[in-house]
Design a protein around this motif. Sequence first.
Motif: not given
Length: 399
Positions: A184-204
């Motif tokens: 089954m498909d995963s659930e998620g926020p309307p921005d498809f996690w973009a906000g969470a990743y922008a806040e939490l991951i380090g630099p690349y």
Amino acid sequence: MRRTFPPPRHGASLAAVVAAIGALAFVALGGSSPRSDAVETRVDEQILRGRALVVSYGCSGCHSGVLDPAGDGYLAGIKSDEGAFKIQGFTTRPRNLTPDNTTGLGRFSERQIFNALRFGLRPGETPDVEITSRTSGQGNFPARPKYLAPPMPWPTYRHLTDQELWDIAAYLKKGVKPVANRVMDSEGPPDFWAGAYAELIGPYPVAAFPTANERVGGAPRDRLERGRKLAITMACGDCHGARDNPAAEGWLVGGRTPTDTFRIGPFVTRARNLTPDSATGIGRYTERQLFNALRYGLQPAATPDVEITSTVPGQGNFPAQPHYLAPPMPWPVWRHLSDDQLRDLVAYIKHGLRPVHNEVPASQGPPDFWASGVTVEALGPYPASPFPTRNEVAPAPKR
């Protein structure tokens, strides 16, 4: 150290905790050297390299609940929501990674899989194109990216080399047998996690070695840098502090607040201080004790500095009553790394980190020190079942 979603469910077994290692943060579970035999010498070497990465990073732990390539359902995704994760109120489900055309990865190209691992982009919503930017709307990066649902550990996988990511993609596409299993498909926020990743991951890419948290000396620099890469891509920082960013405050210093804990069944376990502080970190242990912890899961404080030549308690210097590392420490998958890789990782935490004084309270655990969960049935054999298993195929070498 912040966790973005809860630790494994109450009552989880050791095997289930290891299988769900990605659920501890945006985690990653590089690679062991597969055993060479008459079959393997005729197989495309890229497939073998990809397999080694997939095994030692524990991909099937989340994507089926089994760790051994010969296990039932290997990489075929979860079959019920027992294997799903609750992330910020949403249910996310590990997908079918076999190359089935309808329910798995068969309908996606290797480049789409590469882009998923490097950039976190869902292959079903991302074209088969080369991406040359990480800015939305530039260099073929989607203007409105749809990211893979956590806990898929692409934030740490992205630090693997291009070749390693292509190796993984090749193995998933050509080295695994297709299995029909619709998840089954995963659930998620309307921005498809973009906000969470922008806040939490380090630099690349990550800051150059050494950062203010690191040092050079005590071991060859190239060994320290190889060990550092493993510490990043194996997601040590997701539990032990600062995620994938060696330049961040708290890099690998262990839990720092009363809430930096994991509940494993009725027990509370805590990520230790991995810096070489002699009083509160790993400074008081030898490199061999640390190697034995990673290969065999043995607590260094309870295990002598001896070479171990067996995995059977009471034989070959293996303790008769072993004290195992508390879950969710992912040694059951890391044990499949090569000796050199484990020694590189040990060299980095012993000599490549600056010592930080941070006392972490002891973890709780059962009277048998988790031994009842350390079984072949729960964790799979060591070494892993030789390639190819009944779940794999052996493509001929490229000409």
